[in-house]
Motif scaffolding. Structure first.
Motif, PDB file in Angstrom:
ATOM      1  N   GLY A 155       0.928  -1.407   0.096  1.00 53.65           N
ATOM      2  CA  GLY A 155       0.016   0.076   0.038  1.00 53.65           C
ATOM      3  C   GLY A 155       0.876   1.276   0.037  1.00 53.65           C
ATOM      4  N   ALA A 189      -4.749  -8.109   2.696  1.00 54.48           N
ATOM      5  CA  ALA A 189      -5.817  -6.998   2.132  1.00 54.48           C
ATOM      6  C   ALA A 189      -6.222  -5.970   2.910  1.00 54.48           C
ATOM      7  CB  ALA A 189      -7.001  -8.006   1.572  1.00 54.48           C
ATOM      8  N   GLY A 190      -6.089  -6.798   4.408  1.00 55.58           N
ATOM      9  CA  GLY A 190      -6.444  -5.572   5.350  1.00 55.58           C
ATOM     10  C   GLY A 190      -5.245  -4.574   5.660  1.00 55.58           C
ATOM     11  N   LEU A 193      -5.251  -2.220   2.706  1.00 56.18           N
ATOM     12  CA  LEU A 193      -6.246  -1.271   2.532  1.00 56.18           C
ATOM     13  C   LEU A 193      -5.996   0.022   3.547  1.00 56.18           C
ATOM     14  CD1 LEU A 193      -9.323  -3.303   2.252  1.00 56.18           C
ATOM     15  CD2 LEU A 193      -8.483  -1.803   0.667  1.00 56.18           C
ATOM     16  N   LEU A 196      -3.286   2.206   2.074  1.00 58.01           N
ATOM     17  CA  LEU A 196      -3.767   3.023   0.947  1.00 58.01           C
ATOM     18  C   LEU A 196      -4.571   4.184   1.641  1.00 58.01           C
ATOM     19  CD1 LEU A 196      -4.924   0.479  -1.652  1.00 58.01           C
ATOM     20  CD2 LEU A 196      -3.056   1.918  -1.633  1.00 58.01           C
ATOM     21  N   LEU A 197      -5.268   3.924   2.772  1.00 53.70           N
ATOM     22  CA  LEU A 197      -6.361   5.012   3.384  1.00 53.70           C
ATOM     23  C   LEU A 197      -5.497   6.005   3.942  1.00 53.70           C
ATOM     24  CD1 LEU A 197      -8.944   5.858   4.329  1.00 53.70           C
ATOM     25  CD2 LEU A 197      -8.802   4.360   6.342  1.00 53.70           C
TER      26      LEU A 197
END
Length: 609
Positions: A155, A189-190, A193, A196-197
């Protein structure tokens, strides 16, 4: 590491592309100095903004220690990039040990000795080392059973550039072949994310951030779709496989890259399913990651010289899984990068070493420039990489070749490794010796010039519209600039001073004023104080022709500018409205008189202009 650090320390203060450096650090400086929105025209994540802000803080420290502003900023910006190179080497070593490579130190040594990794980080100052780090570190964390942290790394890598997102495909491959479990995939994935946030959340919270991010993504998508059209007739600057054959694929290159990546994933997945050992499936995943990255680099028709760093990183990953020749790892990317030295960067690096050395009148040692040699070098680099990979595949598919090579393995490997190290060390020494010229280092001290943020370029907008109503010309700016002006602590102002009224007298292309034979004078205030540190001056003219009804028509035949007796070709053409375009030129400083006056006219202008 010692060779890498010494060469990097010699390069950092005195090399770099001033325009790229301004683009990467200008927003942070404008925010610190004037409160201008930090994320204006920023398509990247907040993690890259944080690096730029950290560079501004370190720059202040270096200036207090006696470095000039330009040298201090260049050094401060590049230190994280050089540190990323060192971390890549350590991570490659750890990957080699986890994968039980027979000689785990070989690949990281080649990475550190390569002039490609040294130049891109410490010379050019581009972010490719951070992308390579995100690739290798995410893979290492996967193998160490930390998928959540691998997702965070990916990310953050996407926040710097979008290529690290390809690791998602490797994670899917490992999930499919039982290297990863579902719980591990969810952790990956967590983590991704959340990263990315953190990277893009700040931009999404403000109007200027949202507009800048959207426009940046649109620009990147447009460049990606149209880069295939840059090959036809291009003098130099592409090391893709398309350029090897002189092809111009257009937008179809994206489809070809997707199909090639899909083929790699399918082939690796089929082979992985037949492997009972977990270690072999892990090796195949690491090799696939290198293959994906190579596909994106070699199939991109707009590949730039600094992308050779990505090719080098990809080859290092592949070399951890197959017996790839060290000569391929060193020579292929080096030839790709060398095309920039033979043509793009200039024989004396006049456009690459800061404009501050123009003042001395001694640009440094020069060597012959040749677009033909640049073309050959870039294409040979791509051929070396492809041929090296094909040889590995052929050797695996044809048993008797492997048996014959086994009898010559030791002497062949020793000769190849010695030659690769010799080439790498020679190239790195060249960069170090070149950068140690006294001409360059005379501007590094406190008397050296200050780094100037490209703030006028930030506040200006070439996308403005200039309609004329009731005889009055109105200039309107794009929504991104308007939002930035509204959010800025210090409202930006646009100052226009021009003494070229006859050229701008016409307001309608339907009743033109003939530009042929018209000569006007532009005056640059305080030129005598500025001339010593200026290499060239941008001149933009608002011109109209009746046949400029589309952007393509305006770009097909822009007029040349005659400035101070020198003829200058157009650098860019921005079509505004039917009949009108903004034409920009880069006028050499020597065309301007000592008093700051430069005579301007259009070369070859007709009554239509």
């Amino acid at each position: 590491m010692a060779v890498h650090v010494v060469a990097a320390m010699a390069l950092m203060p005195v090399s770099g592309q001033p325009y790229d450096l301004a683009a990467l650090t200008g927003a942070s400086e404008a925010w610190l100095r004037w409160g201008f929105p930090l994320l204006y025209n920023w398509k990247f994540g907040f993690d890259l903004s944080a690096i730029a802000l950290g560079a501004q803080g370190l720059r202040f420290v270096l200036e207090q220690l006696g470095m000039g502003g330009a040298a201090a900023l260049a050094t401060a910006w590049k230190l994280p990039l050089v540190a990323a190179n060192l971390m890549v080497a350590v991570t490659l070593l750890d990957l080699g040990r986890l994968l039980k490579v027979r000689r785990p130190t070989l690949v990281p040594v080649l990475w550190l000795l390569s002039p490609v990794s040294i130049w891109v980080a410490a010379g050019h100052g581009q972010v490719e080392p951070l992308m390579v780090l995100s690739f290798v570190l995410a893979l290492d964390l996967f193998l160490r059973g930390r998928p959540g942290w691998a997702g965070v790394v990916v990310g953050l890598g996407v926040g710097i550039e979008y290529l690290p997102g390809a690791i998602v495909l490797v994670a899917a491959l490992w999930l499919y072949t039982a290297v990863l479990g579902r719980r591990d995939a969810l952790r990956f994935a967590g983590g991704g994310l959340l990263a990315l946030l953190a990277c893009f959340g700040p931009a999404l919270l403000t109007g200027v951030g949202r507009s800048s991010l959207l426009s940046g993504l649109s620009f990147t998508a447009g460049v990606t779709a149209n880069s295939g059209r840059l090959v036809a007739g291009q003098a130099a600057g592409s090391s893709s496989v398309w350029a090897v054959f002189g092809l111009s694929p257009g937008g179809i290159w994206v489809l070809v890259a997707v199909l090639a990546i899909a083929a790699i994933l399918v082939a690796v997945a089929r082979r992985s399913l037949r492997q009972p050992e977990l270690l072999e499936r892990q090796r195949l995943g690491v090799g696939a990651a290198g293959g994906l990255l190579l596909c994106l680099v070699l199939l991109d028709p707009g590949a730039l010289p600094q992308f050779a760093d990505l090719a080098l990183g990809a080859l290092c990953l592949v070399a951890l899984t197959v017996d790839l020749s060290p000569l391929v790892i060193i020579v292929g990317p080096l030839l790709q990068l060398a095309g920039g030295f033979f043509y793009v960067y200039g024989g004396s690096f006049q456009s690459y070493w800061y404009d501050m050395w123009y003042r001395s009148g001694a640009p440094g040692w020069s060597f012959p420039q040749s677009p033909l040699l640049a073309n050959i070098s870039e294409r040979m680099g791509a051929l070396v990489i492809v041929a090296g990979l094909l040889w590995v595949v052929t050797r695996a598919a044809v048993p008797h070749i492997s048996m014959a090579r086994a009898r010559l393995r030791l002497p062949a490997r020793a000769i190849g490794l010695t030659a690769a190290v010799a080439v790498a060390v020679s190239g790195s020494l060249f960069l170090a010796v070149w950068s140690l010229q006294p001409t360059f280092w005379s501007g590094v001290g406190a008397s050296g010039p200050a780094a100037l943020v490209d703030f006028p370029g930030i506040t200006a907008s070439r996308q403005g519209v200039t309609p004329t109503r009731d005889g009055v010309t109105h200039v309107s700016f794009g929504p991104v600039l308007v939002a930035a002006a509204a959010e800025s602590a210090t409202a930006p102002t646009t100052t226009l001073s021009i003494q070229a009224r006859p050229l701008l007298l016409a307001t309608r292309a339907g009743s033109p004023l003939a530009a042929a034979g018209v000569v006007d004078a532009a005056v640059i205030p305080d030129w005598s104080a500025r001339a010593g540190s200026v290499h060239s001056v941008w001149v933009s003219l608002l011109l109209g022709r009746k046949d400029w009804l589309t952007a393509a028509a305006a770009e097909s035949r822009p007029p040349r500018l005659r400035a101070g007796g020198q003829t200058v070709a157009a650098s860019s053409v921005d079509w505004l409205v039917p009949g009108w375009a903004m034409i920009s030129y880069s006028v050499p400083a020597r065309a301007i008189s000592a008093t700051g006056v430069v005579d301007l006219s259009l070369a070859g202008a007709s009554s239509q202009d």
